[in-house]
Design a protein around this motif. Structure first.
Motif, PDB file in Angstrom:
ATOM      1  N   PHE A 138       0.829  -1.203   0.000  1.00  0.00           N
ATOM      2  CA  PHE A 138       0.000   0.000   0.000  1.00  0.00           C
ATOM      3  C   PHE A 138       0.866   1.257   0.000  1.00  0.00           C
ATOM      4  CE2 PHE A 138      -3.460   2.769   1.095  1.00  0.00           C
ATOM      5  CZ  PHE A 138      -2.954   3.678   1.999  1.00  0.00           C
ATOM      6  N   MET A 139       0.462   2.227  -0.818  1.00  0.00           N
ATOM      7  CA  MET A 139       1.177   3.499  -0.848  1.00  0.00           C
ATOM      8  C   MET A 139       0.292   4.639  -0.329  1.00  0.00           C
ATOM      9  SD  MET A 139       3.112   3.312  -4.518  1.00  0.00           S
ATOM     10  CE  MET A 139       4.237   4.662  -4.150  1.00  0.00           C
ATOM     11  N   VAL A 140      -0.887   4.805  -0.957  1.00  0.00           N
ATOM     12  CA  VAL A 140      -1.691   5.989  -0.634  1.00  0.00           C
ATOM     13  C   VAL A 140      -3.154   5.712  -0.955  1.00  0.00           C
ATOM     14  CG1 VAL A 140      -1.298   6.984  -2.927  1.00  0.00           C
ATOM     15  CG2 VAL A 140      -1.872   8.501  -1.031  1.00  0.00           C
ATOM     16  N   TYR A 141      -4.019   6.400  -0.199  1.00  0.00           N
ATOM     17  CA  TYR A 141      -5.478   6.283  -0.374  1.00  0.00           C
ATOM     18  C   TYR A 141      -6.022   7.695  -0.563  1.00  0.00           C
ATOM     19  CZ  TYR A 141     -10.313   5.929   1.513  1.00  0.00           C
ATOM     20  OH  TYR A 141     -11.653   6.013   1.725  1.00  0.00           O
ATOM     21  N   LEU A 142      -6.758   7.900  -1.639  1.00  0.00           N
ATOM     22  CA  LEU A 142      -7.270   9.217  -1.949  1.00  0.00           C
ATOM     23  C   LEU A 142      -8.775   9.164  -2.225  1.00  0.00           C
ATOM     24  CD1 LEU A 142      -4.600   8.736  -4.237  1.00  0.00           C
ATOM     25  CD2 LEU A 142      -4.565  11.145  -3.710  1.00  0.00           C
ATOM     26  N   GLN A 143      -9.440  10.240  -1.870  1.00  0.00           N
ATOM     27  CA  GLN A 143     -10.777  10.520  -2.353  1.00  0.00           C
ATOM     28  C   GLN A 143     -10.679  11.807  -3.173  1.00  0.00           C
ATOM     29  OE1 GLN A 143     -13.521  10.492   0.972  1.00  0.00           O
ATOM     30  NE2 GLN A 143     -12.718   8.554   1.725  1.00  0.00           N
ATOM     31  N   LYS A 144     -11.756  12.167  -3.820  1.00  0.00           N
ATOM     32  CA  LYS A 144     -11.708  13.355  -4.681  1.00  0.00           C
ATOM     33  C   LYS A 144     -11.176  14.556  -3.891  1.00  0.00           C
ATOM     34  CE  LYS A 144     -13.579  12.217  -8.742  1.00  0.00           C
ATOM     35  NZ  LYS A 144     -12.948  12.500 -10.038  1.00  0.00           N
ATOM     36  N   GLU A 145     -10.091  15.127  -4.367  1.00  0.00           N
ATOM     37  CA  GLU A 145      -9.465  16.333  -3.808  1.00  0.00           C
ATOM     38  C   GLU A 145      -8.936  16.139  -2.386  1.00  0.00           C
ATOM     39  OE1 GLU A 145     -11.321  20.166  -5.628  1.00  0.00           O
ATOM     40  OE2 GLU A 145     -13.005  18.931  -4.928  1.00  0.00           O
ATOM     41  N   ASN A 146      -8.830  14.909  -1.925  1.00  0.00           N
ATOM     42  CA  ASN A 146      -8.338  14.682  -0.565  1.00  0.00           C
ATOM     43  C   ASN A 146      -7.386  13.498  -0.518  1.00  0.00           C
ATOM     44  OD1 ASN A 146      -9.501  16.517   1.422  1.00  0.00           O
ATOM     45  ND2 ASN A 146     -11.461  15.698   0.735  1.00  0.00           N
ATOM     46  N   ILE A 147      -6.290  13.661   0.197  1.00  0.00           N
ATOM     47  CA  ILE A 147      -5.414  12.534   0.523  1.00  0.00           C
ATOM     48  C   ILE A 147      -5.831  12.057   1.908  1.00  0.00           C
ATOM     49  CG2 ILE A 147      -3.065  11.767   0.975  1.00  0.00           C
ATOM     50  CD1 ILE A 147      -2.101  13.967  -0.926  1.00  0.00           C
ATOM     51  N   ILE A 148      -6.298  10.809   1.968  1.00  0.00           N
ATOM     52  CA  ILE A 148      -6.798  10.283   3.241  1.00  0.00           C
ATOM     53  C   ILE A 148      -5.679   9.638   4.042  1.00  0.00           C
ATOM     54  CG2 ILE A 148      -8.499   8.788   4.354  1.00  0.00           C
ATOM     55  CD1 ILE A 148      -9.660  11.128   2.693  1.00  0.00           C
ATOM     56  N   ASP A 149      -4.836   8.876   3.373  1.00  0.00           N
ATOM     57  CA  ASP A 149      -3.758   8.160   4.063  1.00  0.00           C
ATOM     58  C   ASP A 149      -2.605   7.997   3.088  1.00  0.00           C
ATOM     59  OD1 ASP A 149      -3.601   4.965   5.896  1.00  0.00           O
ATOM     60  OD2 ASP A 149      -2.038   6.372   5.335  1.00  0.00           O
ATOM     61  N   GLU A 150      -1.476   8.594   3.398  1.00  0.00           N
ATOM     62  CA  GLU A 150      -0.291   8.440   2.546  1.00  0.00           C
ATOM     63  C   GLU A 150       0.840   7.799   3.325  1.00  0.00           C
ATOM     64  OE1 GLU A 150       1.045  12.220   1.102  1.00  0.00           O
ATOM     65  OE2 GLU A 150       0.814  13.203   3.053  1.00  0.00           O
ATOM     66  N   SER A 151       0.481   6.974   4.295  1.00  0.00           N
ATOM     67  CA  SER A 151       1.474   6.388   5.182  1.00  0.00           C
ATOM     68  C   SER A 151       2.439   5.441   4.468  1.00  0.00           C
ATOM     69  CB  SER A 151       0.789   5.661   6.340  1.00  0.00           C
ATOM     70  OG  SER A 151      -0.045   4.631   5.845  1.00  0.00           O
ATOM     71  N   GLY A 152       2.058   4.933   3.307  1.00  0.00           N
ATOM     72  CA  GLY A 152       2.929   4.014   2.572  1.00  0.00           C
ATOM     73  C   GLY A 152       3.792   4.685   1.526  1.00  0.00           C
ATOM     74  N   MET A 153       3.673   5.968   1.416  1.00  0.00           N
ATOM     75  CA  MET A 153       4.437   6.699   0.394  1.00  0.00           C
ATOM     76  C   MET A 153       5.814   7.048   0.942  1.00  0.00           C
ATOM     77  SD  MET A 153       2.688   7.879  -2.473  1.00  0.00           S
ATOM     78  CE  MET A 153       2.569   9.649  -2.645  1.00  0.00           C
ATOM     79  N   PRO A 154       6.857   6.908   0.140  1.00  0.00           N
ATOM     80  CA  PRO A 154       8.162   7.437   0.545  1.00  0.00           C
ATOM     81  C   PRO A 154       8.027   8.938   0.811  1.00  0.00           C
ATOM     82  CG  PRO A 154       8.397   5.995  -1.355  1.00  0.00           C
ATOM     83  CD  PRO A 154       6.925   6.185  -1.152  1.00  0.00           C
ATOM     84  N   LYS A 155       8.794   9.401   1.783  1.00  0.00           N
ATOM     85  CA  LYS A 155       8.630  10.797   2.226  1.00  0.00           C
ATOM     86  C   LYS A 155       9.071  11.803   1.171  1.00  0.00           C
ATOM     87  CE  LYS A 155       7.148  10.124   6.479  1.00  0.00           C
ATOM     88  NZ  LYS A 155       6.500   8.846   6.228  1.00  0.00           N
ATOM     89  N   GLU A 156       9.990  11.418   0.336  1.00  0.00           N
ATOM     90  CA  GLU A 156      10.522  12.350  -0.659  1.00  0.00           C
ATOM     91  C   GLU A 156      10.244  11.829  -2.062  1.00  0.00           C
ATOM     92  OE1 GLU A 156      14.275  13.889   2.097  1.00  0.00           O
ATOM     93  OE2 GLU A 156      14.634  12.706   0.288  1.00  0.00           O
ATOM     94  N   ARG A 157      10.117  12.723  -2.969  1.00  0.00           N
ATOM     95  CA  ARG A 157      10.013  12.494  -4.413  1.00  0.00           C
ATOM     96  C   ARG A 157       8.668  11.956  -4.874  1.00  0.00           C
ATOM     97  NH1 ARG A 157      12.607   8.902  -6.695  1.00  0.00           N
ATOM     98  NH2 ARG A 157      13.099   7.521  -4.943  1.00  0.00           N
ATOM     99  N   PHE A 158       7.871  11.396  -3.999  1.00  0.00           N
ATOM    100  CA  PHE A 158       6.593  10.798  -4.396  1.00  0.00           C
ATOM    101  C   PHE A 158       5.441  11.710  -3.967  1.00  0.00           C
ATOM    102  CE2 PHE A 158       7.317   6.283  -5.646  1.00  0.00           C
ATOM    103  CZ  PHE A 158       8.677   6.243  -5.462  1.00  0.00           C
ATOM    104  N   SER A 159       4.472  11.868  -4.850  1.00  0.00           N
ATOM    105  CA  SER A 159       3.258  12.600  -4.496  1.00  0.00           C
ATOM    106  C   SER A 159       2.092  12.016  -5.280  1.00  0.00           C
ATOM    107  CB  SER A 159       3.411  14.094  -4.797  1.00  0.00           C
ATOM    108  OG  SER A 159       3.624  14.314  -6.183  1.00  0.00           O
ATOM    109  N   ALA A 160       0.895  12.238  -4.762  1.00  0.00           N
ATOM    110  CA  ALA A 160      -0.304  11.727  -5.425  1.00  0.00           C
ATOM    111  C   ALA A 160      -1.411  12.749  -5.302  1.00  0.00           C
ATOM    112  CB  ALA A 160      -0.740  10.397  -4.815  1.00  0.00           C
TER     113      ALA A 160
END
Lengths: 115, 113
Positions: A45-67
């Motif tokens: 798991f990397m990230v969970y999003l709803q429309k216009e909202n990031i709900i949980d990005e706990s699995g994303m690397p802290k740098e270089r990654f965005s969603a």
């Protein structure tokens, strides 16, 4: 076919370039998830999003990654200044909101290769 | 720290026989379990799921069994067909993060004609 769509299916980048991966959820789904699969591993798991909202990005690397998941258009997973270790299959999934135990349906994935 | 484990990397079965794929988990907060099937170069396809309030769920040739006390679940495919040959992933969610799926590493099932 109203399944989850991802593009591109394959993406080759050189070290230091940017990668943009797109995901369009199934019709009627407003929850989007991104997972990464390294060789010989399960999906992580990397990230969970709803429309216009990031709900949980706990699995994303802290740098270089965005969603993001804008009000209009697909969800985008962006990797800046890619490194060889970013080479993996990236899967997007979507689900119907409003149910406690949501089944996630996956797209075909984007295979990123960093040279 | 692998919370979902599929200890058999591969399984080979004869066509028409039963395939049994196993999965163990360590997080007692998991309350929803899913099986996905994956062909090479494709995304995972949802097969069947089970909630922790049940111990069995059946859908056609696929049955999932859940043993909560042992923290173990299994997927039975009867009868197995060559088209079932794929990697099967066990996944789990729950404990406040009901949306975050934790996957095992998968089991490659080969059904021989």
């Amino acid at each position: 076919n109203a399944g989850v769509m991802q593009n591109p299916r394959h993406l080759v980048r050189r070290r230091g370039q940017e990668a943009r991966l797109r995901c369009s959820p199934m019709k009627g789904h407003s929850h989007v998830y991104w997972y990464r699969q390294l060789p010989e591993e399960g999906l992580k798991f990397m990230v969970y999003l709803q429309k216009e909202n990031i709900i949980d990005e706990s699995g994303m690397p802290k740098e270089r990654f965005s969603a993001e998941f804008p009000k209009e258009g697909p969800s985008i997973l962006r990797i800046q200044q890619v490194v060889r270790g970013d080479s993996a299959a990236y899967f997007c999934a979507s689900s119907i909101p409003g149910t406690y135990q949501e089944t996630q349906y996956f797209g075909p994935g984007t295979r990123l290769l960093v040279l | 720290d692998q919370q979902v484990k599929q200890n058999s990397p591969s399984l080979s079965v004869q066509e028409g026989r039963i395939s049994i794929l196993n999965c163990d988990y360590t997080n007692s907060m998991f309350d929803y379990f899913l099986w996905y099937k994956k062909y090479p170069a494709e995304g995972p396809t949802f097969l069947i799921s089970i909630s922790s309030i049940k111990d069995k769920n059946e859908d056609g040739r696929f049955t999932v069994f859940l043993n909560k006390s042992a923290k173990h679940l299994s997927l039975h495919i009867v009868p197995s067909q060559p088209g079932d040959s794929a990697v099967y992933f066990c996944a789990a969610s729950g404990g406040g993060s009901n949306y975050k799926l934790t996957f095992g590493k998968g089991t490659l099932l080969t059904v021989n004609p």
